[in-house]
Design a protein around this motif. Structure first.
Motif, PDB file in Angstrom:
ATOM      1  N   ALA A  56      35.178  38.204  42.184  1.00 22.26           N
ATOM      2  CA  ALA A  56      35.816  37.460  43.272  1.00 22.26           C
ATOM      3  C   ALA A  56      35.341  36.008  43.367  1.00 22.26           C
ATOM      4  N   GLY A  57      34.095  35.735  42.935  1.00 23.41           N
ATOM      5  CA  GLY A  57      33.549  34.376  43.047  1.00 23.41           C
ATOM      6  C   GLY A  57      34.360  33.343  42.294  1.00 23.41           C
ATOM      7  N   GLU A  73      36.957  29.681  44.685  1.00 23.20           N
ATOM      8  CA  GLU A  73      37.206  28.231  44.672  1.00 23.20           C
ATOM      9  C   GLU A  73      38.698  27.903  44.691  1.00 23.20           C
ATOM     10  N   PHE A  98      34.558  39.659  48.553  1.00 20.99           N
ATOM     11  CA  PHE A  98      34.514  40.945  49.260  1.00 20.99           C
ATOM     12  C   PHE A  98      33.269  41.076  50.130  1.00 20.99           C
ATOM     13  N   ARG A  99      32.109  40.711  49.517  1.00 24.04           N
ATOM     14  CA  ARG A  99      30.833  40.872  50.229  1.00 24.04           C
ATOM     15  C   ARG A  99      30.332  39.514  50.705  1.00 24.04           C
ATOM     16  N   TRP A 101      35.533  42.561  53.203  1.00 27.90           N
ATOM     17  CA  TRP A 101      35.123  43.867  53.733  1.00 27.90           C
ATOM     18  C   TRP A 101      34.457  43.759  55.114  1.00 27.90           C
ATOM     19  N   GLN A 107      37.568  41.830  37.481  1.00 26.80           N
ATOM     20  CA  GLN A 107      37.657  42.800  38.573  1.00 26.80           C
ATOM     21  C   GLN A 107      38.661  42.314  39.608  1.00 26.80           C
ATOM     22  N   HIS A 116      40.527  46.501  37.996  1.00 24.67           N
ATOM     23  CA  HIS A 116      40.802  47.065  39.325  1.00 24.67           C
ATOM     24  C   HIS A 116      42.262  46.940  39.754  1.00 24.67           C
ATOM     25  N   VAL A 127      43.086  49.804  41.928  1.00 26.34           N
ATOM     26  CA  VAL A 127      42.148  50.915  41.747  1.00 26.34           C
ATOM     27  C   VAL A 127      41.242  50.951  42.974  1.00 26.34           C
ATOM     28  N   PHE A 187      38.321  52.677  45.586  1.00 27.75           N
ATOM     29  CA  PHE A 187      37.032  53.356  45.410  1.00 27.75           C
ATOM     30  C   PHE A 187      37.260  54.860  45.287  1.00 27.75           C
ATOM     31  N   THR A 219      30.419  37.506  40.209  1.00 26.47           N
ATOM     32  CA  THR A 219      30.438  38.908  40.640  1.00 26.47           C
ATOM     33  C   THR A 219      29.041  39.328  41.075  1.00 26.47           C
ATOM     34  N   SER A 220      28.979  40.103  42.164  1.00 25.89           N
ATOM     35  CA  SER A 220      27.681  40.566  42.661  1.00 25.89           C
ATOM     36  C   SER A 220      27.124  41.681  41.780  1.00 25.89           C
ATOM     37  N   ASP A 228      26.752  31.817  38.903  1.00 28.68           N
ATOM     38  CA  ASP A 228      26.886  32.244  40.301  1.00 28.68           C
ATOM     39  C   ASP A 228      25.989  31.321  41.148  1.00 28.68           C
ATOM     40  N   PRO A 229      26.469  30.891  42.316  1.00 31.34           N
ATOM     41  CA  PRO A 229      25.618  30.020  43.135  1.00 31.34           C
ATOM     42  C   PRO A 229      24.485  30.778  43.817  1.00 31.34           C
ATOM     43  N   GLU A 230      24.588  32.114  43.840  1.00 33.37           N
ATOM     44  CA  GLU A 230      23.552  32.928  44.506  1.00 33.37           C
ATOM     45  C   GLU A 230      22.797  33.733  43.453  1.00 33.37           C
ATOM     46  N   ALA A 285      31.624  28.339  40.245  1.00 33.31           N
ATOM     47  CA  ALA A 285      32.335  28.664  39.001  1.00 33.31           C
ATOM     48  C   ALA A 285      32.752  27.413  38.210  1.00 33.31           C
TER      49      ALA A 285
END
Ligand code: OAD
Length: 252
Positions: A23-24, A28, A34-35, A41, A101, A119, A164, A166, A191-192, A215-217, A234
């Protein structure tokens, strides 16, 4: 496996590149992740809108949720990171696969030709009875983006999003594993790495392959595999990576 590009005088190293996106990369462009703060979510409980149980309980809510995501998708464009990945694929003579994903079509709109959507895809719909029945999976035309209760798939069941959820099987994971196991360079973006089986793809990447993560995190990498971490968003991260690959004459 190394081969040398026959047309160029300077040695260009052609390598198989596999990219895993989450998702990351679309954040942008304006798609919510999502998280984390502002994540989807937080506003829409995952068990309501992304599980078969949630769909059975309230199909109308789930259909509206994906209609809304489809509407958002029409207002956004691929960003620099999507475009640079498409450029990298061209430079590699097509020897690159994006495993995403994400359910948006931003990689395709940017020009990537080899995309595996683990997904599902927001612009496709399918049967509620048998979601992986190829005869029931179809791409919506722009005028059909607003799916309604009562719209029918080819088998007569309610039309549902081709996503797809869960707890459902991930039919394209075998194809993604096959790609990962042939990678010379594996790039992870936005992606986490919290959701399996996608997060487990790294374990199939050959030991000698280089792995980059943008990833920035901070991201916890499963199996503790060493990665070259580019701690940037990204687009900025892809610019840095393109420079690194160009300096190494990889697919340049
Ligand atoms: P997450 O929301 O879990 O993670 C998004 C990642 O993107 C985080 O690591 C962020 O730090 C990072 N990020 C945020 N902004 C970024 C930027 N500008 N550039 C690059 N990275 C950035 O999303 P996913 O890992 O994609 O599944 O989630 C995986 C799956 O979980 C989704 O496909 C979805 C979800 O539940 C299903 O719906 C089945």
């Amino acid at each position: 496996m190394r081969k040398y590009h026959p047309k160029q005088e300077e040695e260009t190293v052609m390598k198989k590149i596999v990219v895993l996106t989450g998702a990351g990369i679309s954040a942008e462009s304006g798609m919510a992740t999502f998280r984390g703060a502002g994540g989807l979510w937080n506003n829409y409980p995952v068990e309501q809108v992304a599980t078969p149980e949630g769909y059975r309980r309230n199909p109308g809510l789930v259909i509206r949720f994906y209609n809304e995501l489809r509407r958002q998708l029409q207002d956004i464009q691929p960003n620099g990171a999507h475009l640079m990945l498409a450029e990298l694929e061209r430079r590699c003579g097509g020897n690159m696969t994006v495993v995403t994903q994400n359910v948006d079509d931003l990689h395709e709109r940017a020009g990537s030709r080899h995309v595996i959507h683990l997904h599902g895809e927001l612009l496709k719909v399918t049967s509620s009875r048998d979601p992986n029945n190829p005869a029931c999976i179809r791409t919506l035309k722009p005028g059909e983006y607003e799916v309604k209760m009562g719209d029918r798939a080819a088998d007569g069941s309610q039309l549902r999003p081709f996503i797809v959820w869960f707890g459902e099987p991930v039919p394209l994971i075998e194809q993604a594993i096959e790609e990962a196991s042939r990678a010379d360079i594996f790039i992870i973006i936005g992606t986490s790495l919290a959701v399996y089986p996608a997060a487990g793809l790294l374990q199939y990447v050959p030991a000698g392959a280089e792995v980059y993560l943008i990833d920035p995190e901070e991201v916890a990498v499963p199996s503790g595999r060493p990665v070259r971490f580019i701690r940037k968003g990204a687009t900025e991260g892809m610019k840095e990576l393109m420079n690194l690959l160009t300096a190494q004459k990889i697919c340049s």
